[in-house]
Design an enzyme around this catalytic site. Structure first.
Site, PDB file in Angstrom:
ATOM      1  N   LYS A  31       0.560  -1.222  -0.055  1.00  0.00           N
ATOM      2  CA  LYS A  31      -0.026   0.142  -0.041  1.00  0.00           C
ATOM      3  C   LYS A  31       0.927   1.297   0.041  1.00  0.00           C
ATOM      4  O   LYS A  31       1.761   1.481   1.069  1.00  0.00           O
ATOM      5  CB  LYS A  31      -0.963   0.070   1.237  1.00  0.00           C
ATOM      6  CG  LYS A  31      -1.865   1.179   1.182  1.00  0.00           C
ATOM      7  CD  LYS A  31      -2.782   1.273   2.395  1.00  0.00           C
ATOM      8  CE  LYS A  31      -3.529   2.209   2.585  1.00  0.00           C
ATOM      9  NZ  LYS A  31      -4.615   2.175   3.500  1.00  0.00           N
TER      10      LYS A  31
ATOM     11  N   LYS B 227      -1.901  -1.587  -4.128  1.00  0.00           N
ATOM     12  CA  LYS B 227      -3.023  -0.226  -4.014  1.00  0.00           C
ATOM     13  C   LYS B 227      -1.922   0.863  -4.152  1.00  0.00           C
ATOM     14  O   LYS B 227      -1.032   0.978  -3.193  1.00  0.00           O
ATOM     15  CB  LYS B 227      -3.669  -0.476  -2.727  1.00  0.00           C
ATOM     16  CG  LYS B 227      -4.299   0.691  -2.277  1.00  0.00           C
ATOM     17  CD  LYS B 227      -4.924   0.474  -1.228  1.00  0.00           C
ATOM     18  CE  LYS B 227      -5.696   1.817  -0.696  1.00  0.00           C
ATOM     19  NZ  LYS B 227      -6.377   1.993   0.789  1.00  0.00           N
TER      20      LYS B 227
END
Ligand code: PBG
Length: 322
Positions: A194, A247
């Site tokens: 992330k 992500k």
């Protein structure tokens, strides 16, 4: 010319025969924002294809998605400011409306797959994913809070726990806590890579979860790095993650490919709020054709190596297939 690649593109029949990538409803995960109250369907200004739903209206939305073949949902709560504190105690409070909603959704629709969000930020008065002490995000003291939150979510009926906090060691502590509480069948979808991206802006608007001080760069990853993503994936795999996630998606397709190739794990890509907002805005201006752009975008993420795609366009995409 002995080789004429265009022969394999000459008709739809030939093109479909050699198509390498397919994306269908079964590959999509629909994100939904939950608020307290009833009768609410509140459009998010910076993410106009998404809404804040109260449980009653969310039930109808889930029903519509199920008819379209979408059966996986990742749910995020917008917590009223007065329920937030420094240690995110509301996250595992039995009266928590997010936990209660999961139980009710599973009662009404037993076949849905519900994915949770584990992080302190929705519940933290500091707006950070971990515990803040003297201006620092402290890792190890955050872990028991995340574990408690995860067990409460499993108890509420979530099928998959989604730690999005990026603390070190959280997958292991969550796995051990779930197992100790008897939830050996509850899965973990870890936000493995992330990145500290500016593309989460509309999401933070939706949940009013902007950090009160500082940024998330001491726990989310530096956009310049891919080696770190390999380390994170290795750790998540060893710590018991069932799915790994990258992500954002489109700006990080190389990371998706690298992790899929290196680990052969079920791999999820999160087509995040800012990516969806950009696409929406260009289409709303008439600069791009949304009917063509949405499928091409989602397909590209699959082609890069994602098994599953989380996108605010999931429902619209499923509608386009019908
Ligand atoms: C919070 C969380 C964020 C997203 C998912 N979980 C935002 C953040 O880290 O600030 C972003 C998703 C999106 O932008 O669509 N733990």
């Amino acid at each position: 010319m002995l080789r004429r690649p265009r022969r394999n593109r000459k008709s739809q029949a030939v093109r479909s025969a050699i198509a390498e990538t397919y994306i269908g409803e079964q590959h999509m995960i629909m994100p939904l924002f939950l608020v307290l109250g009833s009768g609410i369907k509140d459009q998010i200004a910076s993410l106009p294809m998404a809404y804040r739903w109260s449980l009653d209206t969310m039930m109808n939305e889930i029903g519509e998605c199920l008819l379209l073949g979408i059966d996986k949902f990742i749910i995020f709560p917008a917590i009223p400011e007065d329920l937030k504190d420094k240690t995110a105690t509301y996250s595992y409070d039995p009266d928590n409306f997010y936990l209660q909603a999961a139980t009710k959704i599973k009662e009404k629709y037993p076949t849905v797959c519900l994915i949770s969000d584990v992080a302190m930020d929705p519940y933290s008065s500091d707006g950070h994913d971990g515990l803040v002490r003297d201006g620092k995000i402290v890792n190890d003291e955050t872990l028991p809070i995340l574990a408690k939150m995860a067990v409460a979510q499993a108890e509420a009926g979530f099928d998959i726990i989604g730690p999005s906090d990026m603390m070190d060691g959280r997958v292991e502590i969550i796995r051990l806590a779930l197992d100790a509480a008897g939830y050996t069948d509850t899965s973990i979808m870890s936000y493995t890579a992330k990145y500290a991206s500016a593309l989460y802006g509309p999401f933070r608007d939706a949940l009013d979860s902007v950090p009160k001080v500082g940024d998330k760069k001491t726990y989310q990853m530096d956009p310049s790095n891919i080696n770190e993503a390999l380390i994170e994936a290795q750790l998540d795999m060893e710590e018991g993650a069932d799915f790994i996630m990258i992500k954002p998606a489109l700006h990080y397709l190389d990371v998706i490919r690298e992790l899929k190739t290196s680990f052969s794990m079920p791999t999820v890509a999160y087509h995040v709020s800012g990516e969806c907002a950009m696409l929406y805005a260009a289409c709303a201006n008439g600069w791009l054709d949304r009917k063509k752009m949405v499928p091409e975008t989602l397909l590209s993420i699959r082609r890069a190596g994602a098994d599953l795609v989380i996108s605010y366009f999931a429902k619209e995409f499923a509608e386009s297939l019908h």
